[in-house]
Design a protein around this motif. Sequence first.
Motif, short mmCIF file in Angstrom:
data_model
loop_
_atom_site.label_atom_id
_atom_site.label_comp_id
_atom_site.label_asym_id
_atom_site.label_seq_id
_atom_site.Cartn_x
_atom_site.Cartn_y
_atom_site.Cartn_z
N THR A 99 0.75 -1.26 -0.10
CA THR A 99 0.12 -0.06 0.03
C THR A 99 0.93 1.21 -0.07
O THR A 99 1.92 1.35 0.50
N ASP A 149 0.14 5.77 0.63
CA ASP A 149 -0.53 6.59 0.78
C ASP A 149 0.10 7.95 0.45
O ASP A 149 1.14 8.36 0.84
N TYR A 177 -0.92 8.01 -10.74
CA TYR A 177 -2.37 8.42 -10.46
C TYR A 177 -2.23 9.70 -11.12
O TYR A 177 -1.60 10.57 -10.76
N HIS A 196 -10.75 12.35 -1.62
CA HIS A 196 -9.95 11.23 -1.05
C HIS A 196 -10.11 10.26 -2.20
O HIS A 196 -11.09 10.04 -2.95
N ARG A 219 -9.09 6.08 -3.57
CA ARG A 219 -8.30 4.55 -3.25
C ARG A 219 -8.51 3.87 -4.48
O ARG A 219 -9.56 3.60 -5.01
N LYS A 220 -7.27 3.28 -5.00
CA LYS A 220 -7.09 2.59 -6.37
C LYS A 220 -6.47 1.33 -6.06
O LYS A 220 -5.54 1.38 -5.22
N THR A 221 -6.82 0.18 -6.70
CA THR A 221 -6.10 -1.20 -6.70
C THR A 221 -5.51 -1.24 -8.14
O THR A 221 -5.82 -0.76 -8.96
N ILE A 279 -2.33 -1.41 -3.39
CA ILE A 279 -3.29 -0.23 -3.17
C ILE A 279 -2.70 1.03 -3.08
O ILE A 279 -1.47 1.13 -2.39
N GLU A 330 -3.64 5.19 -2.35
CA GLU A 330 -4.51 6.13 -1.72
C GLU A 330 -4.25 7.58 -1.84
O GLU A 330 -2.63 7.81 -1.41
N ASP A 367 -5.11 12.10 -0.90
CA ASP A 367 -6.20 13.12 -0.78
C ASP A 367 -5.85 14.27 -1.76
O ASP A 367 -5.18 15.25 -1.28
#
Length: 133
Positions: free
Chosen positions: A32, A34, A92, A101, A103-105, A120, A122, A124
């Motif tokens: 993941t 962020d 992204y 916000h 959240r993509k996979t 994952i 994600e 903001d």
Amino acid sequence: MKKIISTLLFLVISTVFVWAQGTAQIYFEKTTHDFGIFYEDHPKVTCKFKFTNTGDGPLVIHQAIASCGCTVPKYPKEPIRPGETGEITVTYDGTGKFPGHFRKTVTLRTNAKDEITRLIIEGDMQPANARVE
């Protein structure tokens, strides 16, 4: 009779060859990422997911499929030998998207023992005028 024997011999040799190659195993340092807060006047963000083939056979990534067209994964096309490392780059692009916000996979399909792996991302994205300087 010769056809049966040659077919059986081919199957045995093929099975031994596949078995001798071993099994790949993909291990990610993290699955993941962020991005935190970023602003719509710079809507493209990129991260890298580093991995190692911890198996005893070559690792092949067959596909990397993003959950949205705004997310683009890039992955190595050549086999990764046992013990070697590689990386998946994921970008992204929030251009034209509403701030907020996300959240993509990214779903990877490989020849590893666990065939499917999900990464994952994600973050903001905030309006450009919300920037505090």
